[in-house]
Write an enzyme that holds these catalytic residues in place. Structure first.
Site, PDB file in Angstrom:
ATOM      1  N   PHE A 142       0.867  -1.184   0.000  1.00  0.00           N
ATOM      2  CA  PHE A 142       0.000   0.000   0.000  1.00  0.00           C
ATOM      3  C   PHE A 142       0.901   1.230   0.000  1.00  0.00           C
ATOM      4  CE2 PHE A 142      -2.799  -3.200   1.470  1.00  0.00           C
ATOM      5  CZ  PHE A 142      -4.105  -2.741   1.561  1.00  0.00           C
ATOM      6  N   GLU A 143       0.599   2.192  -0.856  1.00  0.00           N
ATOM      7  CA  GLU A 143       1.302   3.478  -0.859  1.00  0.00           C
ATOM      8  C   GLU A 143       0.274   4.596  -0.719  1.00  0.00           C
ATOM      9  OE1 GLU A 143       4.486   4.229  -0.959  1.00  0.00           O
ATOM     10  OE2 GLU A 143       5.485   2.362  -1.551  1.00  0.00           O
TER      11      GLU A 143
END
Length: 394
Positions: free
Chosen positions: A255-256
């Site tokens: 996840f970014e």
């Protein structure tokens, strides 16, 4: 092979409503600077409802904690703030824990908790979090240390992986404001990646499972984040956590958390990370044998570096027509994180997009002291034809 059920389930859509999120958001922790002091607030807030176990200590002797929620057979290991200055996902994790405690009777939440055992390390790098740096106290990037395991924090993560033997890993990070979702002028508010497992970027069943999860999250959030979901580069580096666990055949999702317009505190982005985590865990809890989301995964546009925080267009500096790109440098000050506007480039034409664009309309642009704007200079204010204008975010 598995595919996943996404948010066609109306009950999950109900949890995406604004009033629901407003009610469960952990207001005790906000902003960009999140440390073990904030985690202590969260621990105090939950009391004996959630058990945070110390699983090791950092270079400087700070506690690294992990908690477990759920009682199901599917084991999920998630960790945040591997990089100390990437706290948006930590805030979303606190919101998720609050949901698990206060909404455990909800059918969607109970189905996740009945099917999954979720192990969460909220702050893996507490020294880096306190100093607001990417690296740990030994100046090592923990996300490049999963093979050498030279640092205590890296060893803590690997030890938990080996003890838990998870079926899924969630690697939670922030990314810079420079990223766009593809080539369009839209910031990458959320980006995802199924890391590569080898230099050839092979796609096997474990990677396909990660791809299906990401495709499902993108579909669930597409109405709220139209054009603002990106796909991170999958170049292989076995020293990275995601690549290491994917190489061990564990479906892993990176996840970014990125930029939402005018949201430098990342409180809006936090909300979308929370929703993505709910979508991801709901899908994991409802595994179904079937086909793929592989094609949909590759339909997500790959991130590009097309943004600056501020761009000044159509400026006249001396006898030249110029454009100026400015990037905020995040600095830990006495009152929290400050965003210092640094001139990145001064060129005839800047091809990037600006999160904020200032049209000088061909007028003279200078600094308040009358000096010229040049690269690598802090510009809190500029003067356009004798009119002073604030550039600094706050």
């Amino acid at each position: 092979m598995f595919s996943f059920v996404n948010m066609k389930n109306m009950q999950l859509k109900e949890l995406f409503q604004e009033d629901f999120y407003s009610a469960i958001k952990m207001q005790e922790v906000t902003g960009r600077y999140v440390t073990n002091k904030d985690l202590e607030k969260v621990k105090s807030y939950f009391g004996d409802k959630i058990d945070f176990q110390e699983i090791g200590r950092s270079v400087k002797g700070k506690s690294v904690y992990m908690t477990r929620v759920g009682k199901g057979k599917i084991k999920v290991l998630a960790w945040s703030q591997m990089h100390g200055n990437e706290a948006t996902t930590t805030k979303a994790v606190f919101d998720l824990l609050n949901t698990f405690i206060n909404e455990s009777g909800n059918k969607v939440i109970s189905s996740i908790l009945d099917s999954c055992s979720i192990f969460i390390i909220p702050i893996l790098n507490p020294d880096g979090a306190e100093a607001y740096t990417r690296i740990n106290a030994n100046s090592v990037d923990l996300n490049r240390d999963l093979q050498q395991l030279s640092q205590p924090e890296s060893r803590i993560l690997m030890q938990q992986y080996q003890a838990i033997k998870p079926e899924f890993c969630l690697n939670l990070h922030d990314q810079r404001t420079i990223f766009s979702a593809g080539s369009r002028p839209e910031p990458a508010t959320l980006s995802f990646l199924t890391p590569s497992k080898d230099p050839e970027r092979s796609i096997d069943d474990s990677r396909r499972q990660s791809m299906c999860l990401i495709a499902g999250m993108a579909e669930d959030l597409q109405n709220e984040l139209q054009g603002r979901i990106g796909r991170y580069d999958d170049a292989f580096n076995i020293n990275c956590a995601g690549d290491t666990f994917q190489n061990l055949n564990i479906p892993t999702v990176l996840f970014e958390a990125g930029h939402f317009p005018e949201d430098y505190e990342r409180e809006e982005t936090r909300k979308y990370v929370f929703k993505a985590l709910l979508s991801c865990l709901y899908q994991i809890a409802h595994l179904q044998p079937d086909t793929s989301g592989e094609e949909s995964y590759f339909d997500i546009p790959e991130n590009q570096k097309l943004f600056n925080d501020v761009i000044i267009r159509n400026a006249r500096i001396g006898n030249e027509n110029s454009e100026i790109s400015i990037q905020f440098r995040e600095v830990l000050g006495e009152k929290g994180i400050e965003f210092l506007p640094m001139v990145e480039k001064r060129e005839k034409r800047i091809s990037n997009y600006g999160h904020r664009e200032i049209d000088a309309k061909g007028l003279e642009v200078s600094l308040p002291d009358g000096s010229e704007i040049s690269e690598n200079v802090v510009v809190n204010k500029i003067v356009i034809n004798n009119r002073e204008l604030e550039v600094k975010y706050r």
